[in-house]
Design an enzyme around this catalytic site. Structure first.
Site, PDB file in Angstrom:
ATOM      1  N   LYS A  16     -14.331  18.079  51.103  1.00 48.92           N
ATOM      2  CA  LYS A  16     -13.876  19.405  50.649  1.00 48.92           C
ATOM      3  C   LYS A  16     -15.080  20.323  50.490  1.00 48.92           C
ATOM      4  O   LYS A  16     -16.045  19.991  49.785  1.00 48.92           O
ATOM      5  CB  LYS A  16     -13.175  19.263  49.304  1.00 48.92           C
TER       6      LYS A  16
HETATM    7  O1  G3P Z   1      -5.988  20.955  45.089  1.00 49.50           O
HETATM    8  C1  G3P Z   1      -6.462  22.039  44.346  1.00 49.50           C
HETATM    9  C2  G3P Z   1      -5.824  22.046  43.027  1.00 49.50           C
HETATM   10  O2  G3P Z   1      -6.204  20.906  42.330  1.00 49.50           O
HETATM   11  C3  G3P Z   1      -6.070  23.230  42.180  1.00 49.50           C
HETATM   12  O3  G3P Z   1      -5.005  23.254  41.288  1.00 49.50           O
HETATM   13  O4  G3P Z   1      -3.778  23.822  39.275  1.00 49.50           O
HETATM   14  O5  G3P Z   1      -6.299  23.852  39.270  1.00 49.50           O
HETATM   15  O6  G3P Z   1      -5.004  25.607  40.473  1.00 49.50           O
HETATM   16  P1  G3P Z   1      -5.037  24.197  40.007  1.00 49.50           P
END
Ligand code: G3P
Length: 232
Positions: A100
């Site tokens: 990533k």
């Molecule tokens: O895969 C990316 C994800 O983990 C981000 O999620 O909920 O932190 O926006 P969030």
């Protein structure tokens, strides 16, 4: 649903079959979800890894043992040389590890080099079609639009997924779209209908996807009827 050119995501009838990945670095969650037979990959990020009590270098090989599919691990460096060095190390851990990398000029410089070396990348923190296009041109294997974070600021995350998928289809770009930052169960069919190749879901959302009150009451009724019949 539109037909697509990407062989890896095609069913026998030629339409996309969206895969589910688990968005977590928690080994116990991954163990449970893998046992249910519904996930085909895992995505992690530094925030998710920081929630765990063990070093990520210990966790990552365990994740690779539990799930035989793509596993995303994120670099911390912000310069391309640092990113490339981290990516090479991470990719040695298991053949299924992809890297990533954030959508920055340095990041895309790293993606280009890694693509030439056969190291697959997942370009992350994507919030626009332009960013997705740049990632695809650099040679990213995946792009991850963050739909929940867009919704948080009053934008439409699902619409972005649809825009990126359409753009990649029109221009024959093989980069797969991972709908990330999924916050609730309604997001999952929405991104499937938008044409995402993959939805990466938190464990809580994956568990909630099983639930429906009529399933629960239906099981209770079947059992009650069975008991009554047995007692006749
Ligand atoms: O895969 C990316 C994800 O983990 C981000 O999620 O909920 O932190 O926006 P969030």
């Amino acid at each position: 649903m539109r037909s697509r050119d990407q062989k890896s995501s095609k069913s026998t009838v030629g339409v996309i079959v969206m895969k589910l990945f688990l968005d977590t670095a928690n080994v116990e969650e991954i163990r449970q979800a893998a046992a249910w037979g519904v996930i085909e990959g895992v995505t992690t990020n530094p925030s998710l890894a920081a929630r765990e009590n063990e070093e990520f270098s210990v966790i990552l090989p365990r994740i690779c043992d539990l799930v035989n599919g793509p596993i995303s691990a994120e670099v911390i460096a912000l310069d391309h040389e640092g990113m490339i060095a981290e990516a090479r190390q991470l990719s040695k851990i298991h053949a299924n590890v992809n890297i990533k990398i954030p959508i920055t000029p340095e990041g895309m410089q790293a993606v280009k080099v890694l693509a030439k070396e056969g190291i697959k990348t997942n370009v992350t923190l994507v919030f626009s079609a332009n960013q997705a296009l740049l990632a695809a041109r650099a040679g990213a294997g995946y792009v991850s639009p963050f739909i929940g974070r867009l919704d948080d600021i009053g934008h439409d995350g699902v619409a972005l997924v649809e825009e990126i998928v359409t753009l990649f289809n029109i221009h024959g770009l093989a980069t797969e779209v991972i709908a990330a930052s999924i916050r609730h169960t309604a997001h999952v069919p929405q991104v499937a209908l938008a044409g995402a190749h993959i939805a990466t879901v938190p464990f809580k959302v994956l568990k909630q996807m099983f639930n429906h009150p009529l399933t629960e009451s239906g099981i209770e009724r079947f059992l009650a009827d069975w008991e009554k019949a047995v007692k006749k």
